[in-house]
Design an enzyme around this catalytic site. Structure first.
Site, PDB file in Angstrom:
ATOM      1  N   HIS A  45     -10.571   6.724   3.330  1.00 18.80           N
ATOM      2  CA  HIS A  45     -10.724   8.028   2.340  1.00 18.80           C
ATOM      3  C   HIS A  45     -12.184   8.058   1.968  1.00 18.80           C
ATOM      4  O   HIS A  45     -12.502   7.962   0.826  1.00 18.80           O
ATOM      5  CB  HIS A  45      -9.845   8.035   1.087  1.00 18.80           C
ATOM      6  CG  HIS A  45      -8.380   8.285   1.481  1.00 18.80           C
ATOM      7  ND1 HIS A  45      -7.299   7.795   0.594  1.00 18.80           N
ATOM      8  CD2 HIS A  45      -7.884   9.241   2.356  1.00 18.80           C
ATOM      9  CE1 HIS A  45      -5.960   8.432   1.414  1.00 18.80           C
ATOM     10  NE2 HIS A  45      -6.418   9.291   2.271  1.00 18.80           N
ATOM     11  N   GLU A 131      -0.298   5.756   2.390  1.00 22.41           N
ATOM     12  CA  GLU A 131       0.263   4.392   2.350  1.00 22.41           C
ATOM     13  C   GLU A 131       1.615   4.269   2.288  1.00 22.41           C
ATOM     14  O   GLU A 131       2.462   3.495   2.418  1.00 22.41           O
ATOM     15  CB  GLU A 131      -0.570   3.418   1.659  1.00 22.41           C
ATOM     16  CG  GLU A 131      -0.203   1.897   1.762  1.00 22.41           C
ATOM     17  CD  GLU A 131      -1.060   0.875   0.761  1.00 22.41           C
ATOM     18  OE1 GLU A 131      -2.093   1.068   0.561  1.00 22.41           O
ATOM     19  OE2 GLU A 131      -0.074  -0.140   0.335  1.00 22.41           O
ATOM     20  N   CYS A 199      -3.875  -5.908  -2.883  1.00 26.79           N
ATOM     21  CA  CYS A 199      -4.945  -6.818  -2.130  1.00 26.79           C
ATOM     22  C   CYS A 199      -5.833  -7.223  -2.869  1.00 26.79           C
ATOM     23  O   CYS A 199      -6.406  -6.863  -3.999  1.00 26.79           O
ATOM     24  CB  CYS A 199      -5.224  -5.997  -0.948  1.00 26.79           C
ATOM     25  SG  CYS A 199      -6.618  -4.713  -1.510  1.00 26.79           S
ATOM     26  N   ASN A 229      -7.866   3.484  -4.878  1.00 26.52           N
ATOM     27  CA  ASN A 229      -8.639   2.294  -5.223  1.00 26.52           C
ATOM     28  C   ASN A 229      -9.816   2.770  -5.825  1.00 26.52           C
ATOM     29  O   ASN A 229     -10.135   2.173  -7.224  1.00 26.52           O
ATOM     30  CB  ASN A 229      -8.821   1.199  -4.298  1.00 26.52           C
ATOM     31  CG  ASN A 229      -9.781   1.444  -3.480  1.00 26.52           C
ATOM     32  OD1 ASN A 229     -11.022   1.276  -3.732  1.00 26.52           O
ATOM     33  ND2 ASN A 229      -9.726   1.848  -2.178  1.00 26.52           N
TER      34      ASN A 229
HETATM   35 FE1  SF4 Z   1      -6.737  -1.260   1.765  1.00 24.78          FE
HETATM   36 FE2  SF4 Z   1      -7.010  -3.759   0.618  1.00 24.78          FE
HETATM   37 FE3  SF4 Z   1      -6.743  -3.476   3.432  1.00 24.78          FE
HETATM   38 FE4  SF4 Z   1      -8.961  -2.704   1.948  1.00 24.78          FE
HETATM   39  S1  SF4 Z   1      -8.248  -4.854   2.377  1.00 24.78           S
HETATM   40  S2  SF4 Z   1      -7.753  -1.472   3.516  1.00 24.78           S
HETATM   41  S3  SF4 Z   1      -8.084  -1.770   0.036  1.00 24.78           S
HETATM   42  S4  SF4 Z   1      -5.307  -2.922   1.607  1.00 24.78           S
END
Ligand code: SF4
Length: 314
Positions: A45, A131, A199, A229
């Site tokens: 994004h 997602e 994550c 995020n």
């Molecule tokens: Fe998404 Fe986390 Fe993977 Fe980055 S590390 S693409 S923020 S799940």
């Protein structure tokens, strides 16, 4: 001349391993297959990243039906896709390369396993986020119940004895903890993921913002309006003491008066925002004030994900 303005730069910030990998997958695909290659959905994004790739010959589509030349490969974005998208690509005989972040794939496999084990699955996430659509689409309709907040818990209709939760990877760590605590009160035997689904990159970027927010008169988070995020980082800054917190996206106009009267500004960037945009922001602030920039690092990241087999060099 007024005194220097302190700029505290959060670290870690910016690109995460999943975004790095997704962008590299597109670049390597262009090298291997030539232009054009298609990408279903924005690969990550961020408009800057998307426009750069368009200039190199990438065509972005929302759905496979929009692909005009079906002999060209299509790449699935880092957010992941539902099972139906893989099946459709096979039916339409379109070659696909999967850039789903391995940490999103981990949540997909969790959902499948829990379903096989007979659990009713609650997914904590944001409705309509790609997602979430991908994760819900790992299982037949009705198998995953989405909740966005604590209020949604009272509407959960139990149809199985065993119940488990999973989450979107880019949620607010603190808000999600409150939802999980409420879920545990309502369903004391609820099964949890062994390791949080939020994550490492989301967790670290939020912790870095939290660490300095109270010292900052203004906080800027570089990131796109679609980036979950990045928006969470703005909320974290606000909640932790920096009331004037803003998402710096393409159309954002810097609040010059606020910058003129600030002593300290915090800066971070979402996991899909390239560092060049942070540099650009600092340069713009420099045009208004003399600045002293300090990196405030809370943890070193060394996460790397392998490319898909078809794009590895050896
Ligand atoms: Fe998404 Fe986390 Fe993977 Fe980055 S590390 S693409 S923020 S799940």
């Amino acid at each position: 001349m007024s005194e220097d303005l302190d700029i505290l730069l959060c670290a870690p910030r910016g690109f995460c391993a999943g975004v790095d990998r997704a962008v590299e997958i597109v670049e390597k695909s262009l090298q291997k297959f030539g232009a054009p290659v298609y990408v279903r959905h924005e690969i990550v994004h961020n408009k800057h990243v998307v426009q750069n790739l368009e200039n190199k010959g990438v065509i972005f589509v929302d759905e496979l039906d929009e692909i005009e030349d079906k002999t060209r490969p299509v790449i699935f974005s880092a957010h992941g896709v539902s099972k139906k998208v893989y099946e459709d690509a096979e039916i339409k005989n379109i070659q696909f390369i999967d850039a789903t972040c391995p940490l999103v794939s981990k949540v997909h496999r969790e959902a499948e396993l829990l379903n096989k084990q007979g659990y009713q699955i609650i997914l904590i996430g944001h409705k309509n986020h790609p997602e979430v659509i991908g994760t819900m689409g790992q299982l037949p309709a009705g198998e995953v119940t989405l909740i966005e907040n604590i209020e949604d818990i009272k509407n959960i209709k139990l149809n199985k004895e065993k119940i488990a939760y999973i989450t979107q990877t880019t949620l607010s760590v603190d808000d999600t903890k409150d939802i999980i605590d409420a879920l545990k009160i309502e369903f004391p035997n609820i099964k949890e993921p062994i390791k949080s689904d939020i994550c490492y990159a989301t967790t670290n970027r939020q912790a870095a913002v939290k660490n300095i927010a109270a010292k900052c008169d203004v906080f800027f988070v570089v990131g796109s309006q679609q980036s979950s995020n990045s928006k969470r980082l703005v909320e974290v800054a606000k909640k932790n003491g920096s009331k004037e917190s803003y998402l710096v996206h393409q159309e954002f106009k810097l609040p010059i008066d606020l910058i003129k009267k600030s002593k300290c500004i915090g800066v971070s960037s979402g996991a899909s925002a390239p560092e060049v945009l942070v540099d650009r922001l600092i340069d713009q602030i420099k045009e208004i004030r003399n600045i002293k920039v300090q990196d405030v690092e809370i943890i070193k990241e060394n996460v790397e994900f392998k490319l898909p087999r078809e794009l590895r060099e050896n």
